[in-house]
Write an enzyme that holds these catalytic residues in place. Structure first.
Site, short mmCIF file in Angstrom:
data_model
loop_
_atom_site.label_atom_id
_atom_site.label_comp_id
_atom_site.label_asym_id
_atom_site.label_seq_id
_atom_site.Cartn_x
_atom_site.Cartn_y
_atom_site.Cartn_z
N ASP A 1 -20.27 2.92 -42.26
CA ASP A 1 -19.23 2.37 -43.12
C ASP A 1 -19.41 2.82 -44.57
OD1 ASP A 1 -17.01 0.43 -43.44
OD2 ASP A 1 -18.46 -0.68 -44.66
N GLU B 1 -17.59 7.11 -42.44
CA GLU B 1 -16.26 6.79 -42.97
C GLU B 1 -16.21 7.22 -44.43
OE1 GLU B 1 -13.49 2.96 -44.15
OE2 GLU B 1 -15.64 3.06 -44.55
#
Length: 607
Positions: free
Chosen positions: A303, A337
């Site tokens: 993330d 990401e």
């Protein structure tokens, strides 16, 4: 006309969304790989048939996978006893609210295990779940149904199940040849640390504050800084214990997501770790090595990558991958990401940042522009022309994770509705199918966002794109018009007869049966600025084996003529409007294809 083409080839079939052309078996060889690990995987593919590699999860190259991205809380409730979370940690208890889009809704790890048949029949070979580690359940801005507000990096959040439940799911998935990927976070923890200049002793904001203004490095150097503290009763809530010490955090206030604050600021109040600190790097490596050792996942999605110092990834990624391999997971895959639609930005992290892969936000934008917003297909040509930016010793463009929507930006169905509110329902469905086909047939590894196979649409981004697969009680979900069905999210939505489910299942089978769709080199065939019909190929440069993909994203039939390639193409597969005809034929100057509106066809030069 080239003599190698011989007589005119004409292929025509009646199209029906329920009766696509028969899928042929894989016949072509694999392209020479770029790295030693990929070479060994390619050798394995040559030695095994498609069915073999899809059972052998441990040695299967990630390029052979089809991903399903899911929020466990919104998928299926397999154990209602855990709905209210922890019985022993107050910070991780509560938040259940079936009627509110921000609440916990009860889905869990057991629920995913109970629906493995559904996923396997869709063609899924890898499940990526949002974070499962124990969270701070309730914060001022919401409830942690998504799993991104971690306090304990060693224990599964009780809302989702237990460590034993996760091991059981992984084992059950592996028995079916399905991989399991964890979503991990190194950028931040839950919001526990407060600032004396901004918060009361209780942790509440000092009025009229609603956030803590970011303080720059220049301000700090001049003595203008925050004084961090931890509210009473929360001093030891984080695990491992070093995470409770404010000195390991930036403590500079809320990010504006611009300039230096993108790296150093708190992401909507979440405690931002100082990832340039060697102690933080060492601690995070140890956390995730321990998770690999305990659970044996098949890889990580990381993330908020661009909010972490680049130097952190240069050490973290190789250390994690090498540790996983030493633990007996030879194809462990990591992808990040990086929320940016620019290949120049994305590729920075796969090259200098040493991540093997990232989510391809540039692909997502191009697919949406072509198939939803009716822009020129030349955007795809321009995108793929930049694929060399990703090339280095451990990364390349066909390792990118391609997707059409997600839990942050929104769904395919919403983008289509947003761009074409008055479009007929059948055309909206067809555009979703076309974009999924583009994802499956292009270079990269396809990622399906849960619920898209059931025609979910949503009302926007974030919580508005996180509907329940089981019967929902959220009014703002249940009033949505879904694609391809009369059902709503008030119904249970695990319909294997849904036209999108069927289309994706068939695309999955095509991809599995034809190695060129997984490994073939991308080559342009024809793009035109003013026409919605375009063509590209996946090619084995060694053998000359080729699969030709032709798409028509327009609302009228279109024809395209390819330059003389000396290839005797035959129709392999097509999808489009019922009662329409696909035609492909050799001509004196090349190969001509006519496609009906909103359709695609695949040709091959193999027998």
């Amino acid at each position: 006309m080239d003599t190698k083409i011989g007589t005119i080839l004409t292929a025509a079939i009646l199209l029906s969304a329920c009766q696509p052309a028969e899928v042929d078996k894989e016949k072509s060889q694999v392209i020479a790989p770029q790295t030693a690990d990929v070479q060994s995987a390619d050798t394995l593919v040559k030695a095994q048939g498609a069915s073999d590699i899809y059972q052998d999860y441990l040695h299967r190259d990630v390029r052979d996978d089809i991903f399903y991205f899911v929020l466990p809380d919104r998928f299926y409730n397999g154990n209602s006893k855990n709905d209210n979370g922890s019985l022993t940690h107050e910070v991780s208890a509560g938040g259940m609210d079936l009627t509110h889009p921000r609440g916990f809704h009860g889905g869990d790890i057991n629920g995913i295990e109970q629906k493995l048949d559904y996923l396997q029949n869709l063609g899924i070979t890898a499940i990526w779940m949002t974070p499962l580690l124990r969270n701070k359940a309730i914060q001022p801005d919401g409830i942690a149904h998504h799993g991104y507000w971690i306090v304990d990096f060693t224990e599964i959040d009780p809302h989702f199940g237990s460590n034993a439940d996760l091991k059981q799911l992984i084992n059950a998935a592996h028995q079916r040849g399905i991989k399991v990927f964890f979503d991990i976070i190194t950028n931040h923890t839950a919001d526990v640390i407060k600032y004396q200049e901004c918060h009361q002793a209780s942790g509440e904001f000092i009025a009229p504050n609603t956030h803590c203004e970011y303080k720059s490095l220049d301000q700090i150097a001049k003595g203008d800084s925050y004084t961090p503290f931890i509210p009473e009763g929360q001093a030891e809530v984080k695990v491992p214990s070093w995470l409770n010490d404010p000195r390991y955090y930036h403590n500079q206030g809320d990010s504006t997501f611009k300039g230096e604050s993108s790296l150093n600021g708190d992401f909507t109040g979440l405690d931002d770790l100082n990832t340039a600190d060697p102690a933080v790097l060492t601690g995070m490596i140890e956390i995730y090595q321990n998770l690999i050792e305990e659970f044996k996942p098949d890889g990580f999605r990381i993330d908020t990558v661009k909010h972490v110092d680049l130097s952190f990834w240069q050490t973290f990624s190789p250390e994690i991958v090498n540790f996983a391999k030493a633990q007996g997971i030879p194809q462990f895959h990591v992808f990040g990401e990086v929320y940016a639609p620019d290949p120049k930005v994305l590729s920075l992290y796969t090259t200098e940042g040493k991540l093997p892969s990232v989510l391809d936000f540039a692909f997502q934008q191009v697919a949406a522009d072509i198939f939803y917003r009716k822009k020129s297909p030349e955007l795809a040509q321009q995108l793929f022309a930049q694929d060399n930016l990703y090339q280095d010793s451990d990364s390349q463009a066909d390792l990118l994770m391609t997707f059409l929507g997600n839990h942050d930006m929104g769904r395919t169905g919403h983008f289509i509705q947003q761009a074409n509110p008055d479009m007929p329902a059948e055309d909206k469905l067809q555009r979703s199918i076309l974009s999924h086909a583009f994802m499956f047939l292009s270079r990269g590894i396809p990622v399906i966002y849960y619920g898209d196979e059931q025609g979910f649409t949503g009302d926007g981004n974030d919580i508005h794109a996180r509907e329940d697969m089981f019967a929902s009680q959220v009014a703002s979900y249940n009033d949505n018009t879904l694609l391809g069905t009369q059902a709503t999210t008030a119904n249970d939505n695990f319909d294997s007869n849904h036209p999108l489910y069927q289309a994706i299942a068939q695309l999955s089978e095509l991809r599995k049966q034809h190695i060129l769709l997984r490994r073939g080199e991308y080559q342009d065939r024809l793009y035109q600025a003013d026409k919605p019909i375009f063509a590209f190929a996946r090619v084995d440069a060694t053998t000359g084996a080729e699969m030709l993909m032709v798409f028509n994203s327009g609302e009228q039939a279109h024809s395209i003529e390819l330059a003389n390639t000396a290839q005797p193409y035959r129709l392999l597969h097509s999808w489009g409007e019922q009662q329409a005809v696909v035609k492909g034929e050799a001509t004196d100057t090349g190969f001509s294809v006519t496609l009906p509106r909103l359709s695609y066809a695949i040709y091959t030069n193999q027998p």
